[in-house]
Scaffold this motif. Structure first.
Motif, short mmCIF file in Angstrom:
data_model
loop_
_atom_site.label_atom_id
_atom_site.label_comp_id
_atom_site.label_asym_id
_atom_site.label_seq_id
_atom_site.Cartn_x
_atom_site.Cartn_y
_atom_site.Cartn_z
N LEU A 222 -9.69 5.55 21.94
CA LEU A 222 -9.22 4.63 20.92
C LEU A 222 -8.83 5.41 19.66
O LEU A 222 -9.62 6.20 19.14
CB LEU A 222 -10.33 3.63 20.60
N TYR A 223 -7.61 5.20 19.20
CA TYR A 223 -7.08 5.87 18.01
C TYR A 223 -6.78 4.85 16.93
O TYR A 223 -6.38 3.72 17.22
CB TYR A 223 -5.78 6.61 18.34
N LEU A 224 -6.92 5.26 15.69
CA LEU A 224 -6.52 4.44 14.55
C LEU A 224 -5.00 4.53 14.44
O LEU A 224 -4.45 5.60 14.20
CB LEU A 224 -7.19 4.93 13.27
N GLN A 225 -4.32 3.42 14.63
CA GLN A 225 -2.86 3.40 14.60
C GLN A 225 -2.34 3.10 13.20
O GLN A 225 -1.35 3.67 12.76
CB GLN A 225 -2.33 2.36 15.59
N GLN A 226 -3.00 2.20 12.50
CA GLN A 226 -2.53 1.78 11.18
C GLN A 226 -3.71 1.29 10.37
O GLN A 226 -4.58 0.60 10.90
CB GLN A 226 -1.50 0.66 11.33
N ILE A 227 -3.75 1.62 9.10
CA ILE A 227 -4.76 1.09 8.19
C ILE A 227 -4.13 0.97 6.82
O ILE A 227 -3.42 1.87 6.36
CB ILE A 227 -6.03 1.98 8.14
N ASP A 228 -4.34 -0.17 6.19
CA ASP A 228 -3.82 -0.39 4.85
C ASP A 228 -4.73 -1.35 4.10
O ASP A 228 -5.31 -2.26 4.69
CB ASP A 228 -2.41 -1.00 4.90
N VAL A 229 -4.82 -1.13 2.79
CA VAL A 229 -5.56 -2.02 1.91
C VAL A 229 -4.62 -2.40 0.77
O VAL A 229 -3.96 -1.54 0.19
CB VAL A 229 -6.84 -1.34 1.35
N GLU A 230 -4.57 -3.68 0.48
CA GLU A 230 -3.79 -4.16 -0.66
C GLU A 230 -4.30 -3.45 -1.91
O GLU A 230 -5.51 -3.44 -2.17
CB GLU A 230 -3.95 -5.68 -0.79
N PRO A 231 -3.42 -2.78 -2.67
CA PRO A 231 -3.87 -1.98 -3.82
C PRO A 231 -4.74 -2.73 -4.83
O PRO A 231 -5.62 -2.13 -5.44
CB PRO A 231 -2.56 -1.51 -4.46
N THR B 173 4.18 11.15 -4.54
CA THR B 173 3.48 12.15 -3.75
C THR B 173 4.45 12.75 -2.73
O THR B 173 5.57 12.25 -2.56
CB THR B 173 2.29 11.53 -2.98
N PRO B 174 4.05 13.78 -2.03
CA PRO B 174 4.89 14.32 -0.96
C PRO B 174 5.12 13.32 0.18
O PRO B 174 5.97 13.54 1.04
CB PRO B 174 4.10 15.54 -0.46
N TYR B 175 4.39 12.22 0.17
CA TYR B 175 4.53 11.20 1.21
C TYR B 175 5.36 10.01 0.73
O TYR B 175 5.26 8.92 1.28
CB TYR B 175 3.15 10.74 1.68
N SER B 176 6.20 10.22 -0.25
CA SER B 176 6.99 9.13 -0.82
C SER B 176 7.93 8.48 0.20
O SER B 176 8.35 7.33 0.01
CB SER B 176 7.79 9.61 -2.03
N PHE B 177 8.23 9.17 1.30
CA PHE B 177 9.08 8.59 2.34
C PHE B 177 8.44 7.32 2.92
O PHE B 177 9.14 6.46 3.47
CB PHE B 177 9.35 9.60 3.45
N LEU B 178 7.14 7.18 2.78
CA LEU B 178 6.45 6.00 3.30
C LEU B 178 6.87 4.72 2.58
O LEU B 178 6.80 3.63 3.14
CB LEU B 178 4.93 6.16 3.19
N ALA C 90 0.83 -1.21 0.00
CA ALA C 90 0.00 0.00 0.00
C ALA C 90 0.86 1.26 0.00
O ALA C 90 0.48 2.27 -0.60
CB ALA C 90 -0.94 -0.01 1.20
N ALA C 91 2.01 1.22 0.65
CA ALA C 91 2.89 2.39 0.71
C ALA C 91 3.36 2.81 -0.68
O ALA C 91 3.60 4.00 -0.92
CB ALA C 91 4.08 2.10 1.61
N LYS C 92 3.47 1.88 -1.61
CA LYS C 92 3.92 2.20 -2.96
C LYS C 92 2.98 3.17 -3.68
O LYS C 92 3.39 3.83 -4.62
CB LYS C 92 4.09 0.92 -3.77
N LEU C 93 1.75 3.25 -3.21
CA LEU C 93 0.80 4.20 -3.81
C LEU C 93 1.22 5.64 -3.59
O LEU C 93 0.76 6.54 -4.28
CB LEU C 93 -0.60 3.98 -3.24
N PHE C 94 2.12 5.87 -2.63
CA PHE C 94 2.56 7.22 -2.29
C PHE C 94 3.87 7.60 -3.00
O PHE C 94 4.41 8.67 -2.74
CB PHE C 94 2.75 7.34 -0.78
#
Length: 107
Positions: A83-92, A35-40, A28-32
């Motif tokens: 309760l906080y959302l810590q991580q969320i990802d979906v397989e592209p 983008t300005p979030y490419s460090f992900l 999922a990180a590859k989607l960034f």
């Protein structure tokens, strides 16, 4: 268990599925990438021991396809009784089907 369009379901994760989540996060990180979030793209996934801690606390949910294969996940963390959302990802390959929204709304 929450059922979505196209037969996807949201349910609590199973222990044996926890090791699958890092691959989904990296994919999922590859989607960034452009983008300005490419460090992900180069960021390390959430450590397995952290995922296991959240699992033991009942705070890991998965979205599974009609074949019960994990397509995405959400992990929460309680901080100061909130309760906080810590991580969320979906397989592209499963993206744009409302899975991420359902994970947020179902957790």
């Amino acid at each position: 268990m929450k059922i979505l369009k196209a037969g996807y379901q949201i349910r609590s994760a199973r222990f044996e599925e926890l090791t699958l989540l890092s691959a989904i996060e990296l994919s999922a990180a590859k989607l960034f990438l452009d983008t300005p979030y490419s460090f992900l793209v180069n960021a390390a996934p959430l450590p397995l021991d952290v995922v296991q801690q959240r699992f033991k606390a009942g705070q890991v949910w998965v979205a599974v396809d009609p074949h019960d294969m994990v397509a995405g996940y959400a992990i929460t963390q309680e901080v100061d009784a909130t309760l906080y959302l810590q991580q969320i990802d979906v397989e592209p390959t499963h993206g744009r089907r409302g899975i991420g929204s359902a994970l947020v709304n179902g957790t």
